[in-house]
Design an enzyme around this catalytic site. Structure first.
Site, PDB file in Angstrom:
ATOM      1  N   ARG A  21     -30.782 -10.843  -8.974  1.00 20.77           N
ATOM      2  CA  ARG A  21     -30.626  -9.509  -9.538  1.00 20.77           C
ATOM      3  C   ARG A  21     -31.992  -8.901  -9.871  1.00 20.77           C
ATOM      4  O   ARG A  21     -32.931  -9.607 -10.205  1.00 20.77           O
ATOM      5  CB  ARG A  21     -29.772  -9.595 -10.800  1.00 20.77           C
ATOM      6  CG  ARG A  21     -28.379 -10.138 -10.545  1.00 20.77           C
ATOM      7  CD  ARG A  21     -27.721 -10.648 -11.814  1.00 20.77           C
ATOM      8  NE  ARG A  21     -28.446 -11.788 -12.358  1.00 20.77           N
ATOM      9  CZ  ARG A  21     -28.599 -12.015 -13.669  1.00 20.77           C
ATOM     10  NH1 ARG A  21     -28.090 -11.189 -14.546  1.00 20.77           N
ATOM     11  NH2 ARG A  21     -29.258 -13.078 -14.084  1.00 20.77           N
ATOM     12  N   LYS A  61     -37.789 -10.926 -23.523  1.00 20.57           N
ATOM     13  CA  LYS A  61     -37.574 -11.994 -22.549  1.00 20.57           C
ATOM     14  C   LYS A  61     -38.613 -11.989 -21.441  1.00 20.57           C
ATOM     15  O   LYS A  61     -38.802 -12.975 -20.733  1.00 20.57           O
ATOM     16  CB  LYS A  61     -36.164 -11.882 -21.960  1.00 20.57           C
ATOM     17  CG  LYS A  61     -35.706 -13.140 -21.235  1.00 20.57           C
ATOM     18  CD  LYS A  61     -34.276 -12.978 -20.735  1.00 20.57           C
ATOM     19  CE  LYS A  61     -33.841 -14.203 -19.933  1.00 20.57           C
ATOM     20  NZ  LYS A  61     -32.508 -14.045 -19.351  1.00 20.57           N
ATOM     21  N   TRP A 108     -40.029 -26.177 -12.289  1.00 23.82           N
ATOM     22  CA  TRP A 108     -41.009 -25.344 -12.999  1.00 23.82           C
ATOM     23  C   TRP A 108     -42.412 -25.923 -12.834  1.00 23.82           C
ATOM     24  O   TRP A 108     -43.358 -25.208 -12.522  1.00 23.82           O
ATOM     25  CB  TRP A 108     -40.653 -25.248 -14.488  1.00 23.82           C
ATOM     26  CG  TRP A 108     -41.621 -24.405 -15.272  1.00 23.82           C
ATOM     27  CD1 TRP A 108     -41.573 -23.062 -15.466  1.00 23.82           C
ATOM     28  CD2 TRP A 108     -42.805 -24.861 -15.947  1.00 23.82           C
ATOM     29  NE1 TRP A 108     -42.644 -22.637 -16.222  1.00 23.82           N
ATOM     30  CE2 TRP A 108     -43.413 -23.721 -16.523  1.00 23.82           C
ATOM     31  CE3 TRP A 108     -43.405 -26.104 -16.119  1.00 23.82           C
ATOM     32  CZ2 TRP A 108     -44.599 -23.791 -17.273  1.00 23.82           C
ATOM     33  CZ3 TRP A 108     -44.587 -26.193 -16.853  1.00 23.82           C
ATOM     34  CH2 TRP A 108     -45.168 -25.042 -17.416  1.00 23.82           C
ATOM     35  N   PHE A 121     -26.262 -14.986 -17.423  1.00 19.84           N
ATOM     36  CA  PHE A 121     -25.949 -15.709 -18.656  1.00 19.84           C
ATOM     37  C   PHE A 121     -25.097 -16.947 -18.397  1.00 19.84           C
ATOM     38  O   PHE A 121     -25.191 -17.565 -17.356  1.00 19.84           O
ATOM     39  CB  PHE A 121     -25.323 -14.760 -19.681  1.00 19.84           C
ATOM     40  CG  PHE A 121     -26.264 -13.667 -20.117  1.00 19.84           C
ATOM     41  CD1 PHE A 121     -27.512 -13.979 -20.628  1.00 19.84           C
ATOM     42  CD2 PHE A 121     -25.913 -12.332 -20.002  1.00 19.84           C
ATOM     43  CE1 PHE A 121     -28.386 -12.982 -21.023  1.00 19.84           C
ATOM     44  CE2 PHE A 121     -26.787 -11.336 -20.399  1.00 19.84           C
ATOM     45  CZ  PHE A 121     -28.028 -11.659 -20.909  1.00 19.84           C
ATOM     46  N   ALA A 141     -24.961  -9.462 -17.687  1.00 22.69           N
ATOM     47  CA  ALA A 141     -23.560  -9.870 -17.529  1.00 22.69           C
ATOM     48  C   ALA A 141     -22.790  -9.767 -18.834  1.00 22.69           C
ATOM     49  O   ALA A 141     -21.560  -9.826 -18.825  1.00 22.69           O
ATOM     50  CB  ALA A 141     -23.497 -11.304 -17.011  1.00 22.69           C
ATOM     51  N   THR A 182     -35.201 -19.516 -12.515  1.00 17.60           N
ATOM     52  CA  THR A 182     -36.116 -20.620 -12.190  1.00 17.60           C
ATOM     53  C   THR A 182     -35.391 -21.679 -11.372  1.00 17.60           C
ATOM     54  O   THR A 182     -35.931 -22.207 -10.389  1.00 17.60           O
ATOM     55  CB  THR A 182     -36.675 -21.244 -13.489  1.00 17.60           C
ATOM     56  OG1 THR A 182     -37.108 -20.205 -14.358  1.00 17.60           O
ATOM     57  CG2 THR A 182     -37.846 -22.171 -13.201  1.00 17.60           C
ATOM     58  N   PHE A 233     -38.088 -30.005 -19.146  1.00 14.92           N
ATOM     59  CA  PHE A 233     -39.352 -29.615 -19.769  1.00 14.92           C
ATOM     60  C   PHE A 233     -40.150 -30.889 -20.077  1.00 14.92           C
ATOM     61  O   PHE A 233     -39.575 -31.974 -20.187  1.00 14.92           O
ATOM     62  CB  PHE A 233     -39.084 -28.850 -21.072  1.00 14.92           C
ATOM     63  CG  PHE A 233     -38.480 -27.490 -20.883  1.00 14.92           C
ATOM     64  CD1 PHE A 233     -39.195 -26.345 -21.176  1.00 14.92           C
ATOM     65  CD2 PHE A 233     -37.175 -27.339 -20.413  1.00 14.92           C
ATOM     66  CE1 PHE A 233     -38.640 -25.078 -21.011  1.00 14.92           C
ATOM     67  CE2 PHE A 233     -36.612 -26.087 -20.244  1.00 14.92           C
ATOM     68  CZ  PHE A 233     -37.349 -24.954 -20.546  1.00 14.92           C
ATOM     69  N   LYS A 265     -32.024 -19.879 -15.289  1.00 13.03           N
ATOM     70  CA  LYS A 265     -31.170 -19.746 -14.100  1.00 13.03           C
ATOM     71  C   LYS A 265     -31.973 -19.288 -12.894  1.00 13.03           C
ATOM     72  O   LYS A 265     -31.833 -19.828 -11.800  1.00 13.03           O
ATOM     73  CB  LYS A 265     -30.038 -18.752 -14.361  1.00 13.03           C
ATOM     74  CG  LYS A 265     -28.828 -19.311 -15.041  1.00 13.03           C
ATOM     75  CD  LYS A 265     -27.658 -18.377 -14.989  1.00 13.03           C
ATOM     76  CE  LYS A 265     -28.031 -16.949 -15.261  1.00 13.03           C
ATOM     77  NZ  LYS A 265     -28.640 -16.713 -16.567  1.00 13.03           N
TER      78      LYS A 265
END
Length: 587
Positions: A102, A113, A439, A323, A295, A81, A411, A79
């Site tokens: 955030r 993570k 990305w 999330f 969240a 990214t 990806f 998210k």
């Protein structure tokens, strides 16, 4: 130098981009800010939102863009990214765009993570500062929260040690008569520390505190973080700071921070937190950072303050919810937008082929362990079986009156056939769809996404809440469970139901927001159940009362407010170059 995420670690990309990062003065000129509206903190700055809002109060708001996702794998589906990609893609189109995300918690950063800065060429900088405390907001929240617990536990000790006459003579305090079995608050720490979930405090003699069971939560689950997300200014924060329920007395009456006379000192700790921090992407698009994550156990939104500032400064303002859309978007939709009065123009639903394969029955995805082969090679059948999860979230967003843009966060292992299948399903459901390689390629890879978002912003929406505030608390929970999660209904433990009935009978709770506490790894309360489970009931075991934020928080399943550190945590890779002081290994 050319930034190549296939050859460079994220921290190396960040380090290279930071060499030419705009200075505070350059940002001031570029964004048209007055000198006293920018508060320098080393290489970054806070923005004095009250001065900015007052000066620009008559300027029309820009377009309001929210970013959410399908139910993620434990690795996350990008998210942040995607948020960075939208900023960079719209920037490449020459648009005046900015955002607010955030602030990451030290818990995930040092656990499984890694940093929440995005990744590749869609990355927020300065990355080390962002990942390790930034301008101190979480630390200030932690100090303010724990000060309330210091005030409570000290008061309990003194009330045990002294009679009423002694209390009056020594302190002029009235007896609060705290019930030690009904202490609502615990302590907070910004790490994942499972050994602190349940503790005993006050061991020792009569001057060593009050002995009782207590607990720790992660700092970003604090009610104070929720308050930072939804306050309008310092005056609003100060008022709410006296209204936090810390415990109950032996007659069942709430004991607040105001009763403990600690709200003023707590506000003093948090006085600087109300101003957003200004950072940027590696392609130098402005992005504020304000309020916190989680969240699943908290509000999980960047702040209303940040969004108000962004909508005045930018023609297109991007915000992010935590999330999946069942949790983050639902809280954005029914809580944050209700509090702010702001109406979004579009929601971007982030999806990955990887997550869809998982929801289609693919092997378990475990953070820190190499992905199974099914996720690295073409498997159209798994993707197709996982599509119901995407379609469920599209429907959730559309229920709000918004038609989402599905972003396929691509990806290099994704194939044309897999992507085509997802695009067809999204468009057949009535959503716009864009494939984005931000990305790998930054803004150049996000042009299709940027165009789709810009086009969606021009479409009229009929934004509406899922439920009215006049709806009773248990009815709201049932509505959320059925619509956002796909449950057949809700079951309550006897204690939770008794608590719910008591809350419903007291009119002071009528306008409290309903803030669900549920795992992010499934639409259900069980993180092992993937896809779109059918024939299940959401179990509610407790209700947390956040009277400062004015939230009632139903807790589903066994989710904890203090996550645990894994057997292979990220901190093992983090180090410092002792010659330069530079941090390596983040994310």
């Amino acid at each position: 130098m050319k930034l190549d995420p296939t050859q460079m670690k994220d921290w190396q990309i960040a380090e290279a981009a930071e060499e030419n990062m705009p200075t505070t003065e350059e940002w001031r000129g570029r964004m048209g800010l007055e000198k006293d509206e920018v508060l320098a903190y080393g290489r970054i700055a806070k923005l004095d939102f009250l001065k900015i809002i007052d000066r620009l109060k008559d300027k029309p708001d820009g377009k309001y863009i929210e970013v959410t996702a399908i139910t993620p794998t434990p690795l996350g589906e990008g998210k942040t990214t995607t948020t960075m990609g939208i900023l960079e893609g719209m920037g490449k189109r020459g648009l005046n765009v900015g955002g607010c995300i955030r602030q990451p918690s030290g818990g995930p950063t040092m656990n499984i993570k890694g940093s929440a800065a995005g990744g590749g060429i869609a990355l927020l900088i300065p990355m080390t500062e962002f990942s390790m405390g930034l301008t101190g907001d979480i630390n200030d929240i932690m100090n303010a929260h724990n000060l309330a617990m210091v005030a409570l536990t000290a008061r309990m000790q003194h009330e045990r040690n002294y009679d009423d006459a002694q209390l009056e003579r020594l302190t002029r305090m009235r007896r609060l008569d705290v019930n030690p079995t009904r202490v609502e608050m615990g302590w907070v720490l910004d790490f994942c520390a499972q050994s602190l979930r349940n503790i005993i405090i006050g061991l020792g003699g009569r001057m060593d505190g009050f002995m009782m069971q207590s607990k720790f939560g992660i700092a970003v689950s604090s009610e104070l973080m929720a308050m930072l997300s939804i306050v309008t200014d310092l005056k609003d924060l100060r008022k709410r700071m006296d209204e936090i329920t810390v415990a109950f007395d032996k007659k069942g009456n709430a004991i607040t921070t105001g009763d403990l006379e600690v709200g003023g000192a707590m506000t003093a700790w948090m006085r600087n937190t109300i101003n957003p921090t200004l950072c940027c992407t590696v392609e130098y698009q402005p992005c504020m950072v304000h309020a916190g994550p989680f969240a699943n156990i908290a509000v999980g939104q960047s702040s209303i303050i940040g969004d108000r500032v962004g909508l005045k400064l930018f023609d297109y303002h991007v915000t992010e919810s935590g999330f999946g859309a069942d949790i983050g978007f639902e809280k954005f939709w029914n809580v944050k937008c209700r509090y702010s009065g702001l109406k979004p123009h579009v929601s971007v639903l982030t999806a990955t082929i990887r997550a869809l394969k998982m929801h289609g029955g693919g092997p378990k995805v475990v953070a820190g362990i190499d992905l199974p082969d099914e996720y690295k090679s073409e498997n159209v059948a798994l993707v197709e079986k996982g599509l119901p999860n995407l379609l469920h979230h599209i429907n959730t967003v559309r229920t709000s009156g918004i038609n989402p843009v599905v972003c396929i966060n691509s990806f290099h292992t994704d194939t044309k056939e897999e992507i085509a299948l997802v695009r067809k399903a999204a468009e057949s459901a009535g959503a716009r769809c864009a494939v984005s390689s931000h990305w790998a390629d930054g803004g150049d890879g996000a042009l299709e996404l940027a165009d789709a978002v810009k086009e969606a912003c021009e479409q009229e929406t009929e934004f509406k809440f899922l439920y009215p505030l006049k709806m009773k608390f248990r009815e709201r929970v049932e509505k959320i469970a059925k619509v956002a999660y796909g449950a057949d209904g809700v079951s309550w433990t006897p204690d939770a139901e008794a608590k719910a009935k008591s809350l419903e009978s007291d009119p002071k709770y009528d306008d409290y927001a309903t803030m669900m506490v549920k795992t992010h790894l499934s639409l259900t309360h069980d993180p092992a159940l993937k896809g779109v489970p059918k024939g299940w009931t959401l179990p509610i075991r407790d209700i947390l009362i956040y009277s400062g934020a004015k939230f009632l928080c139903p807790c589903a399943g066994t989710i904890s407010l203090m996550p645990g550190t894994s057997s292979n945590p990220a901190f093992r890779k983090v180090d410092v170059d002792v010659n330069t002081g530079k941090v390596s290994g983040l994310f």
